[in-house]
Write a protein that holds these residues in place. Structure first.
Motif, PDB file in Angstrom:
ATOM      1  N   GLY A  60     -16.938   1.779  -0.594  1.00 21.12           N
ATOM      2  CA  GLY A  60     -16.536   0.405  -0.854  1.00 21.12           C
ATOM      3  C   GLY A  60     -15.035   0.206  -0.755  1.00 21.12           C
ATOM      4  O   GLY A  60     -14.471  -0.708  -1.379  1.00 21.12           O
ATOM      5  N   ARG A  61     -14.380   1.033   0.042  1.00 17.53           N
ATOM      6  CA  ARG A  61     -12.939   0.931   0.253  1.00 17.53           C
ATOM      7  C   ARG A  61     -12.640   1.453   1.654  1.00 17.53           C
ATOM      8  O   ARG A  61     -13.365   2.291   2.187  1.00 17.53           O
ATOM      9  N   PRO A  62     -11.579   0.949   2.276  1.00 14.67           N
ATOM     10  CA  PRO A  62     -11.287   1.362   3.655  1.00 14.67           C
ATOM     11  C   PRO A  62     -10.963   2.855   3.756  1.00 14.67           C
ATOM     12  O   PRO A  62     -10.212   3.405   2.948  1.00 14.67           O
ATOM     13  N   VAL A  63     -11.565   3.499   4.724  1.00  8.63           N
ATOM     14  CA  VAL A  63     -11.268   4.889   5.030  1.00  8.63           C
ATOM     15  C   VAL A  63     -10.823   4.939   6.487  1.00  8.63           C
ATOM     16  O   VAL A  63     -11.540   4.503   7.378  1.00  8.63           O
ATOM     17  N   VAL A  64      -9.630   5.448   6.704  1.00  7.43           N
ATOM     18  CA  VAL A  64      -9.057   5.491   8.051  1.00  7.43           C
ATOM     19  C   VAL A  64      -8.839   6.941   8.448  1.00  7.43           C
ATOM     20  O   VAL A  64      -8.195   7.711   7.728  1.00  7.43           O
ATOM     21  N   MET A  65      -9.393   7.345   9.583  1.00  6.12           N
ATOM     22  CA  MET A  65      -9.220   8.695  10.097  1.00  6.12           C
ATOM     23  C   MET A  65      -7.957   8.764  10.955  1.00  6.12           C
ATOM     24  O   MET A  65      -7.735   7.899  11.805  1.00  6.12           O
ATOM     25  N   LEU A  66      -7.151   9.780  10.737  1.00  7.48           N
ATOM     26  CA  LEU A  66      -5.937   9.971  11.528  1.00  7.48           C
ATOM     27  C   LEU A  66      -6.110  11.211  12.400  1.00  7.48           C
ATOM     28  O   LEU A  66      -6.188  12.326  11.885  1.00  7.48           O
ATOM     29  N   PRO A  67      -6.168  11.044  13.722  1.00  9.00           N
ATOM     30  CA  PRO A  67      -6.264  12.211  14.612  1.00  9.00           C
ATOM     31  C   PRO A  67      -4.913  12.914  14.708  1.00  9.00           C
ATOM     32  O   PRO A  67      -3.970  12.379  15.284  1.00  9.00           O
ATOM     33  N   LEU A  68      -4.812  14.088  14.124  1.00 10.64           N
ATOM     34  CA  LEU A  68      -3.557  14.832  14.082  1.00 10.64           C
ATOM     35  C   LEU A  68      -3.678  16.153  14.822  1.00 10.64           C
ATOM     36  O   LEU A  68      -4.719  16.806  14.777  1.00 10.64           O
ATOM     37  N   GLU A  69      -2.611  16.535  15.492  1.00  8.59           N
ATOM     38  CA  GLU A  69      -2.520  17.880  16.045  1.00  8.59           C
ATOM     39  C   GLU A  69      -2.329  18.848  14.877  1.00  8.59           C
ATOM     40  O   GLU A  69      -1.841  18.469  13.813  1.00  8.59           O
ATOM     41  N   PHE A  70      -2.716  20.104  15.069  1.00 14.12           N
ATOM     42  CA  PHE A  70      -2.574  21.073  13.981  1.00 14.12           C
ATOM     43  C   PHE A  70      -1.151  21.095  13.424  1.00 14.12           C
ATOM     44  O   PHE A  70      -0.951  21.179  12.220  1.00 14.12           O
ATOM     45  N   LYS A  71      -0.167  21.032  14.307  1.00 15.36           N
ATOM     46  CA  LYS A  71       1.221  21.124  13.859  1.00 15.36           C
ATOM     47  C   LYS A  71       1.638  19.910  13.030  1.00 15.36           C
ATOM     48  O   LYS A  71       2.658  19.952  12.339  1.00 15.36           O
ATOM     49  N   GLU A  72       0.842  18.841  13.076  1.00 17.87           N
ATOM     50  CA  GLU A  72       1.173  17.621  12.335  1.00 17.87           C
ATOM     51  C   GLU A  72       0.509  17.564  10.968  1.00 17.87           C
ATOM     52  O   GLU A  72       0.886  16.726  10.132  1.00 17.87           O
ATOM     53  N   VAL A  73      -0.467  18.433  10.716  1.00 21.63           N
ATOM     54  CA  VAL A  73      -1.246  18.320   9.485  1.00 21.63           C
ATOM     55  C   VAL A  73      -0.420  18.649   8.249  1.00 21.63           C
ATOM     56  O   VAL A  73      -0.378  17.868   7.288  1.00 21.63           O
ATOM     57  N   LEU A  74       0.256  19.783   8.236  1.00 18.62           N
ATOM     58  CA  LEU A  74       1.024  20.154   7.040  1.00 18.62           C
ATOM     59  C   LEU A  74       2.131  19.158   6.711  1.00 18.62           C
ATOM     60  O   LEU A  74       2.307  18.813   5.537  1.00 18.62           O
ATOM     61  N   PRO A  75       2.903  18.680   7.689  1.00 14.44           N
ATOM     62  CA  PRO A  75       3.886  17.644   7.362  1.00 14.44           C
ATOM     63  C   PRO A  75       3.232  16.396   6.760  1.00 14.44           C
ATOM     64  O   PRO A  75       3.790  15.784   5.842  1.00 14.44           O
ATOM     65  N   ALA A  76       2.054  16.019   7.270  1.00 15.25           N
ATOM     66  CA  ALA A  76       1.349  14.855   6.729  1.00 15.25           C
ATOM     67  C   ALA A  76       0.930  15.095   5.287  1.00 15.25           C
ATOM     68  O   ALA A  76       1.009  14.203   4.433  1.00 15.25           O
ATOM     69  N   VAL A  77       0.480  16.317   4.987  1.00 16.34           N
ATOM     70  CA  VAL A  77       0.101  16.671   3.617  1.00 16.34           C
ATOM     71  C   VAL A  77       1.329  16.653   2.719  1.00 16.34           C
ATOM     72  O   VAL A  77       1.317  16.070   1.625  1.00 16.34           O
ATOM     73  N   LYS A  78       2.408  17.261   3.167  1.00 17.97           N
ATOM     74  CA  LYS A  78       3.637  17.336   2.384  1.00 17.97           C
ATOM     75  C   LYS A  78       4.193  15.954   2.074  1.00 17.97           C
ATOM     76  O   LYS A  78       4.649  15.683   0.949  1.00 17.97           O
ATOM     77  N   GLN A  79       4.144  15.064   3.065  1.00 22.41           N
ATOM     78  CA  GLN A  79       4.729  13.732   2.922  1.00 22.41           C
ATOM     79  C   GLN A  79       3.773  12.714   2.310  1.00 22.41           C
ATOM     80  O   GLN A  79       4.128  11.555   2.130  1.00 22.41           O
ATOM     81  N   GLY A  80       2.562  13.139   1.968  1.00 22.81           N
ATOM     82  CA  GLY A  80       1.607  12.243   1.336  1.00 22.81           C
ATOM     83  C   GLY A  80       1.033  11.195   2.262  1.00 22.81           C
ATOM     84  O   GLY A  80       0.594  10.125   1.815  1.00 22.81           O
ATOM     85  N   LYS A  81       0.990  11.484   3.555  1.00 25.28           N
ATOM     86  CA  LYS A  81       0.472  10.518   4.522  1.00 25.28           C
ATOM     87  C   LYS A  81      -1.048  10.545   4.614  1.00 25.28           C
ATOM     88  O   LYS A  81      -1.648   9.662   5.221  1.00 25.28           O
ATOM     89  N   VAL A  82      -1.675  11.572   4.063  1.00 24.01           N
ATOM     90  CA  VAL A  82      -3.138  11.664   4.058  1.00 24.01           C
ATOM     91  C   VAL A  82      -3.614  11.997   2.650  1.00 24.01           C
ATOM     92  O   VAL A  82      -2.870  12.575   1.848  1.00 24.01           O
ATOM     93  N   ASP A  83      -4.838  11.598   2.347  1.00 23.29           N
ATOM     94  CA  ASP A  83      -5.457  11.919   1.067  1.00 23.29           C
ATOM     95  C   ASP A  83      -6.373  13.129   1.186  1.00 23.29           C
ATOM     96  O   ASP A  83      -6.470  13.948   0.272  1.00 23.29           O
TER      97      ASP A  83
END
Length: 259
Positions: free
Chosen positions: A19-42
């Motif tokens: 009951g809330r928007p869920v958005v998938m972000l297609p990331l390259e492997f090298k982009e995943v950890l920075p996204a986790v560190k910066q709080g860009k993904v849940d």
């Protein structure tokens, strides 16, 4: 989450169930950890070795384990050409050329490195050349064409390529072959827990439970799972061994650097 279009139906399903928007972000492997560190993904999914790095550095936690074609564990296969009479065991690779994926990849190199070390071999001075490729298919082609004498890829890659007619299994010789009754692929290594769905440090327990319950409710064979090319989700396996492997091996955890 590091996904492609094959996960669009999962996106829509979770949006409806939660009951809330869920958005998938297609990331390259090298982009995943920075996204986790910066709080860009849940939530995110990635190579188990990368997950363990995210858990150690950024407080990520496993939520579920992805199940591939009746297997929730992963392994790797070491192989050479079937007509290569000079290579039949790991000790035959002294002074030879060897192909693998990124040094930080669990199934692409770290599992194989552990097999070398279990056999009492430090692969770095032992091999003449350790060449890293961007894609597993490229490793297979390099071995079969003779660019390298042997190589390693995640288990299931050889079967997938044989299934599409890209290679023939009879042209491949498996090194250090291991048999696991419940694992459907040729394998040369120990088995490790498969790709986890992980939550980042800021995600609440309630939301994590809701996502887990929704994904575990998917029935085997559903269009959503077929689109994602998996067979389901199970409660998270124990990833402790991944941390042990990272500590033991020269490659260590994921760094994002190329070697």
């Amino acid at each position: 989450m590091g996904f492609t279009k094959s996960w669009d139906s999962t996106d829509k399903y979770l949006t409806e169930v939660l009951g809330r928007p869920v958005v998938m972000l297609p990331l390259e492997f090298k982009e995943v950890l920075p996204a986790v560190k910066q709080g860009k993904v849940d939530f995110f999914t990635a190579d188990p070795s990368m997950f363990m790095t995210a858990k150690t550095k950024y407080g990520a936690r496993e939520v579920l384990t992805m199940k591939f074609i009746n297997a929730d564990s992963v392994g790797a296969v070491l192989f050479t050409r079937a007509n290569n009479q000079k290579v039949n065991r790991l000790t035959d690779l002294n002074g030879k050329k060897f192909g693998a994926l990124h040094r930080w990849s669990l199934g692409g190199w770290q599992m194989a490195e552990k097999e070398f070390r279990t056999a009492g071999i430090d692969p770095y001075p032992f091999l003449h050349t350790l060449r890293f490729f961007d894609k597993p298919d490229a490793v297979v082609r390099a071995v079969l064409s003779g660019q390298v004498d042997a190589g390693t890829v995640p288990a299931s890659i050889l079967e997938r390529m044989a299934g599409t007619g890209t290679i023939k299994m009879r042209n491949v010789k498996i090194l250090r072959k291991k048999e696991y009754p419940d694992f459907p692929y040729v394998c040369s290594t120990e088995l490790y827990p498969g790709f986890p769905l992980s939550r980042t440090a800021g995600v609440s327990d309630i939301l994590a439970y809701q996502v887990a319950d929704a994904l575990k409710a998917l029935q085997a064979g559903s269009r959503i799972l077929k689109d994602a090319r998996i067979t389901g989700w199970v409660d998270p396996l124990d990833y402790t061994d991944i941390k042990v492997v990272q500590a033991e091996l020269r490659g260590g955890g994921y760094t994002g650097r190329r070697y």
